[in-house]
Design a protein around this motif. Structure first.
Motif, PDB file in Angstrom:
ATOM      1  N   SER A  92       0.822  -1.207   0.000  1.00 22.64           N
ATOM      2  CA  SER A  92       0.000   0.000   0.000  1.00 22.64           C
ATOM      3  C   SER A  92       0.859   1.260   0.000  1.00 22.64           C
ATOM      4  O   SER A  92       0.620   2.197  -0.785  1.00 22.64           O
ATOM      5  CB  SER A  92      -0.930  -0.005   1.218  1.00 22.64           C
ATOM      6  N   VAL A  93       1.863   1.286   0.869  1.00 18.44           N
ATOM      7  CA  VAL A  93       2.728   2.466   0.960  1.00 18.44           C
ATOM      8  C   VAL A  93       3.586   2.595  -0.287  1.00 18.44           C
ATOM      9  O   VAL A  93       3.803   3.714  -0.795  1.00 18.44           O
ATOM     10  CB  VAL A  93       3.601   2.383   2.226  1.00 18.44           C
ATOM     11  N   MET A  94       4.072   1.481  -0.819  1.00 19.58           N
ATOM     12  CA  MET A  94       4.900   1.532  -2.026  1.00 19.58           C
ATOM     13  C   MET A  94       4.122   2.078  -3.217  1.00 19.58           C
ATOM     14  O   MET A  94       4.675   2.778  -4.071  1.00 19.58           O
ATOM     15  CB  MET A  94       5.442   0.137  -2.343  1.00 19.58           C
ATOM     16  N   ARG A  95       2.835   1.784  -3.291  1.00 19.17           N
ATOM     17  CA  ARG A  95       2.009   2.319  -4.378  1.00 19.17           C
ATOM     18  C   ARG A  95       1.826   3.829  -4.222  1.00 19.17           C
ATOM     19  O   ARG A  95       1.794   4.568  -5.214  1.00 19.17           O
ATOM     20  CB  ARG A  95       0.655   1.626  -4.415  1.00 19.17           C
ATOM     21  N   ASP A  96       1.704   4.290  -2.963  1.00 26.33           N
ATOM     22  CA  ASP A  96       1.490   5.711  -2.715  1.00 26.33           C
ATOM     23  C   ASP A  96       2.788   6.509  -2.817  1.00 26.33           C
ATOM     24  O   ASP A  96       2.775   7.670  -3.253  1.00 26.33           O
ATOM     25  CB  ASP A  96       0.876   5.921  -1.330  1.00 26.33           C
ATOM     26  N   ARG A  97       3.886   5.902  -2.400  1.00 25.47           N
ATOM     27  CA  ARG A  97       5.172   6.609  -2.379  1.00 25.47           C
ATOM     28  C   ARG A  97       6.268   5.771  -3.034  1.00 25.47           C
ATOM     29  O   ARG A  97       7.233   5.367  -2.388  1.00 25.47           O
ATOM     30  CB  ARG A  97       5.565   6.948  -0.935  1.00 25.47           C
ATOM     31  N   PRO A  98       6.153   5.484  -4.329  1.00 21.29           N
ATOM     32  CA  PRO A  98       7.099   4.589  -4.985  1.00 21.29           C
ATOM     33  C   PRO A  98       8.540   5.101  -5.010  1.00 21.29           C
ATOM     34  O   PRO A  98       9.486   4.304  -5.094  1.00 21.29           O
ATOM     35  CB  PRO A  98       6.547   4.473  -6.414  1.00 21.29           C
ATOM     36  N   ASP A  99       8.717   6.419  -4.916  1.00 24.38           N
ATOM     37  CA  ASP A  99      10.070   6.977  -4.997  1.00 24.38           C
ATOM     38  C   ASP A  99      10.772   7.046  -3.649  1.00 24.38           C
ATOM     39  O   ASP A  99      11.973   7.314  -3.595  1.00 24.38           O
ATOM     40  CB  ASP A  99      10.027   8.380  -5.613  1.00 24.38           C
ATOM     41  N   THR A 100      10.045   6.823  -2.564  1.00 20.82           N
ATOM     42  CA  THR A 100      10.641   7.002  -1.237  1.00 20.82           C
ATOM     43  C   THR A 100      10.648   5.722  -0.411  1.00 20.82           C
ATOM     44  O   THR A 100      11.161   5.718   0.706  1.00 20.82           O
ATOM     45  CB  THR A 100       9.894   8.094  -0.451  1.00 20.82           C
ATOM     46  N   THR A 101      10.063   4.659  -0.925  1.00 24.63           N
ATOM     47  CA  THR A 101      10.067   3.393  -0.197  1.00 24.63           C
ATOM     48  C   THR A 101      10.529   2.273  -1.111  1.00 24.63           C
ATOM     49  O   THR A 101      10.483   2.374  -2.332  1.00 24.63           O
ATOM     50  CB  THR A 101       8.664   3.045   0.336  1.00 24.63           C
ATOM     51  N   GLY A 102      10.960   1.198  -0.510  1.00 21.06           N
ATOM     52  CA  GLY A 102      11.450   0.052  -1.269  1.00 21.06           C
ATOM     53  C   GLY A 102      12.842  -0.328  -0.813  1.00 21.06           C
ATOM     54  O   GLY A 102      13.460   0.347   0.014  1.00 21.06           O
ATOM     55  N   GLY A 103      13.327  -1.445  -1.326  1.00 23.60           N
ATOM     56  CA  GLY A 103      14.628  -1.951  -0.917  1.00 23.60           C
ATOM     57  C   GLY A 103      14.478  -3.191  -0.057  1.00 23.60           C
ATOM     58  O   GLY A 103      13.460  -3.883  -0.103  1.00 23.60           O
ATOM     59  N   ILE A 104      15.477  -3.454   0.770  1.00 27.38           N
ATOM     60  CA  ILE A 104      15.489  -4.649   1.612  1.00 27.38           C
ATOM     61  C   ILE A 104      15.054  -4.284   3.027  1.00 27.38           C
ATOM     62  O   ILE A 104      15.504  -3.281   3.588  1.00 27.38           O
ATOM     63  CB  ILE A 104      16.886  -5.294   1.633  1.00 27.38           C
ATOM     64  N   TYR A 105      14.190  -5.142   3.598  1.00 26.22           N
ATOM     65  CA  TYR A 105      13.701  -4.920   4.956  1.00 26.22           C
ATOM     66  C   TYR A 105      13.722  -6.218   5.750  1.00 26.22           C
ATOM     67  O   TYR A 105      13.579  -7.305   5.184  1.00 26.22           O
ATOM     68  CB  TYR A 105      12.265  -4.367   4.928  1.00 26.22           C
ATOM     69  N   HIS A 106      13.886  -6.077   7.067  1.00 20.08           N
ATOM     70  CA  HIS A 106      13.838  -7.212   7.980  1.00 20.08           C
ATOM     71  C   HIS A 106      12.570  -7.145   8.816  1.00 20.08           C
ATOM     72  O   HIS A 106      12.140  -6.060   9.240  1.00 20.08           O
ATOM     73  CB  HIS A 106      15.048  -7.209   8.914  1.00 20.08           C
ATOM     74  N   PHE A 107      11.991  -8.325   9.067  1.00 16.81           N
ATOM     75  CA  PHE A 107      10.785  -8.399   9.890  1.00 16.81           C
ATOM     76  C   PHE A 107      10.749  -9.738  10.607  1.00 16.81           C
ATOM     77  O   PHE A 107      10.721 -10.796   9.971  1.00 16.81           O
ATOM     78  CB  PHE A 107       9.534  -8.257   9.012  1.00 16.81           C
ATOM     79  N   ALA A 108      10.782  -9.691  11.932  1.00 16.86           N
ATOM     80  CA  ALA A 108      10.760 -10.919  12.732  1.00 16.86           C
ATOM     81  C   ALA A 108      10.077 -10.651  14.050  1.00 16.86           C
ATOM     82  O   ALA A 108      10.035  -9.514  14.541  1.00 16.86           O
ATOM     83  CB  ALA A 108      12.179 -11.430  12.971  1.00 16.86           C
ATOM     84  N   GLY A 109       9.535 -11.706  14.635  1.00 19.86           N
ATOM     85  CA  GLY A 109       8.863 -11.582  15.916  1.00 19.86           C
ATOM     86  C   GLY A 109       9.833 -11.270  17.045  1.00 19.86           C
ATOM     87  O   GLY A 109      11.035 -11.482  16.950  1.00 19.86           O
ATOM     88  N   ALA A 110       9.282 -10.758  18.138  1.00 15.51           N
ATOM     89  CA  ALA A 110      10.065 -10.435  19.329  1.00 15.51           C
ATOM     90  C   ALA A 110       9.394 -11.085  20.550  1.00 15.51           C
ATOM     91  O   ALA A 110       8.185 -11.321  20.555  1.00 15.51           O
ATOM     92  CB  ALA A 110      10.136  -8.910  19.506  1.00 15.51           C
ATOM     93  N   PRO A 111      10.174 -11.383  21.586  1.00 15.65           N
ATOM     94  CA  PRO A 111      11.620 -11.199  21.702  1.00 15.65           C
ATOM     95  C   PRO A 111      12.382 -12.352  21.054  1.00 15.65           C
ATOM     96  O   PRO A 111      11.830 -13.430  20.830  1.00 15.65           O
ATOM     97  CB  PRO A 111      11.830 -11.198  23.228  1.00 15.65           C
ATOM     98  N   ASP A 112      13.671 -12.117  20.767  1.00 18.41           N
ATOM     99  CA  ASP A 112      14.502 -13.193  20.243  1.00 18.41           C
ATOM    100  C   ASP A 112      14.603 -14.307  21.273  1.00 18.41           C
ATOM    101  O   ASP A 112      14.628 -14.054  22.489  1.00 18.41           O
ATOM    102  CB  ASP A 112      15.909 -12.671  19.912  1.00 18.41           C
ATOM    103  N   THR A 113      14.667 -15.529  20.795  1.00 18.23           N
ATOM    104  CA  THR A 113      14.741 -16.685  21.687  1.00 18.23           C
ATOM    105  C   THR A 113      15.452 -17.822  20.966  1.00 18.23           C
ATOM    106  O   THR A 113      15.823 -17.689  19.793  1.00 18.23           O
ATOM    107  CB  THR A 113      13.325 -17.117  22.123  1.00 18.23           C
ATOM    108  N   SER A 114      15.654 -18.924  21.652  1.00 16.78           N
ATOM    109  CA  SER A 114      16.200 -20.132  21.030  1.00 16.78           C
ATOM    110  C   SER A 114      15.049 -21.040  20.626  1.00 16.78           C
ATOM    111  O   SER A 114      13.903 -20.848  21.045  1.00 16.78           O
ATOM    112  CB  SER A 114      17.128 -20.865  22.002  1.00 16.78           C
ATOM    113  N   TRP A 115      15.359 -22.052  19.837  1.00 23.51           N
ATOM    114  CA  TRP A 115      14.330 -23.043  19.517  1.00 23.51           C
ATOM    115  C   TRP A 115      13.827 -23.715  20.799  1.00 23.51           C
ATOM    116  O   TRP A 115      12.639 -24.008  20.936  1.00 23.51           O
ATOM    117  CB  TRP A 115      14.869 -24.087  18.553  1.00 23.51           C
ATOM    118  N   ALA A 116      14.739 -23.923  21.749  1.00 19.20           N
ATOM    119  CA  ALA A 116      14.326 -24.530  23.013  1.00 19.20           C
ATOM    120  C   ALA A 116      13.394 -23.607  23.788  1.00 19.20           C
ATOM    121  O   ALA A 116      12.391 -24.047  24.372  1.00 19.20           O
ATOM    122  CB  ALA A 116      15.553 -24.874  23.853  1.00 19.20           C
TER     123      ALA A 116
END
Length: 284
Positions: free
Chosen positions: A193-217
């Motif tokens: 949605s934001v990329m369609r509205d602001r194609p010249d100011t958004t884009g590239g590589i992004y990270h997204f992960a849940g919090a908090p960090d933990t181990s598999w255990a």
């Protein structure tokens, strides 16, 4: 109308729940081993945006099937991105923490050096590079440890084993952020949605992960606690659980850029886990 590659995967299923009007192309309608056919599907549909939620995700099998993994994870996304650039529409590619080597104990930023440890990570990185080279309006969303009420994932495996056994051995030296597929889907739609509205100011590589960090255990213990299962979680090192493909020990992701550009904050995976457990209870 939005076009999504993927139909039965975890993120695709959640995208369908959030945007049922979108067109979803499963394997029967889009063969990702035929990149040009994928590009042709985009040109024929002429959507307002495209999300690629499909991938070759069999991490261990990729070690002995590198050609197929490369077609699906690298060449197909690049072809999709070129078609989107030609049409002037946003393209969003879902990627992975496996593009990193897992060294250290600090969260990796989007600009951190990559260094995949196996075929899966290498092909996903090649896909990122192909998408970026295509130009146009594009974004790559790297995420980690995806779980939902759909398909095969760590949560469902732990629930099954926890109901069968009194004690489970789970790796404790791999650290990352479990990420609900529903939150990934919501992030994807917000980004588009934001990329369609602001194609010249958004884009590239992004990270997204849940919090908090933990181990598999640690993740497993929370699953047992929320599900009311009594299985004891015994911690083991990765070395005691050998797999064909090497897993990164450090999967921590710095997610500040996506918050800055899109206002998307890291979700609490424990809340997402509670929702998934409720969905699974309803299914049962």
């Amino acid at each position: 109308m939005m076009l999504v590659f993927g139909h039965t995967g975890q993120v695709a299923r959640e995208l369908a729940a959030l945007d049922p009007k979108a067109i979803f192309l499963g394997r029967d309608r889009a063969d990702l081993t035929d990149p040009e056919a994928c590009a042709a599907a985009i040109r024929a549909a002429r959507p307002r945006a495209v999300i690629n939620a499909a991938a070759y995700t069999a991490v261990d099998r990729a070690e002995t099937d590198p050609d197929t993994a490369h077609l699906v994870n690298a060449e197909a996304p690049a072809a999709m991105a070129r078609a989107c650039a030609d049409l002037g529409i946003p393209f969003l590619q879902i990627s992975t923490d496996y593009v990193f080597d897992g060294a250290g104990d600090q969260p990796r930023s989007e600009d951190a050096p990559t260094g995949p440890l196996g075929v899966y990570g290498a092909t996903k990185l090649a896909g990122e590079q192909g998408v970026a080279a295509a130009g146009g309006t594009w974004a790559i969303l790297r995420t980690s440890w995806v779980f939902s009420a759909h398909g095969a994932n760590f949560v469902k495996t732990m629930l099954r084993l926890g109901a069968e056994r009194d004690r489970l051995t789970v790796v404790a030296d791999q650290i990352g952020g479990p990420t609900p597929a529903a939150d990934i889907a919501a992030a994807c739609l917000r980004m588009i949605s934001v990329m369609r509205d602001r194609p010249d100011t958004t884009g590239g590589i992004y990270h997204f992960a849940g919090a908090p960090d933990t181990s598999w255990a640690g993740f497993a213990r929370e699953i047992m606690a929320q599900a009311g299962l009594g299985a004891d979680i015994a911690e083991i090192p990765t070395a005691d659980y050998p797999t064909p493909a090497t897993r990164p020990l450090n999967s921590r992701l710095d997610c500040s850029r996506i918050a800055r550009d899109f206002g998307i904050k890291r979700p609490d995976w424990r809340i997402g886990l509670a929702k998934v457990l409720e969905q699974l209870k309803d299914k049962a």
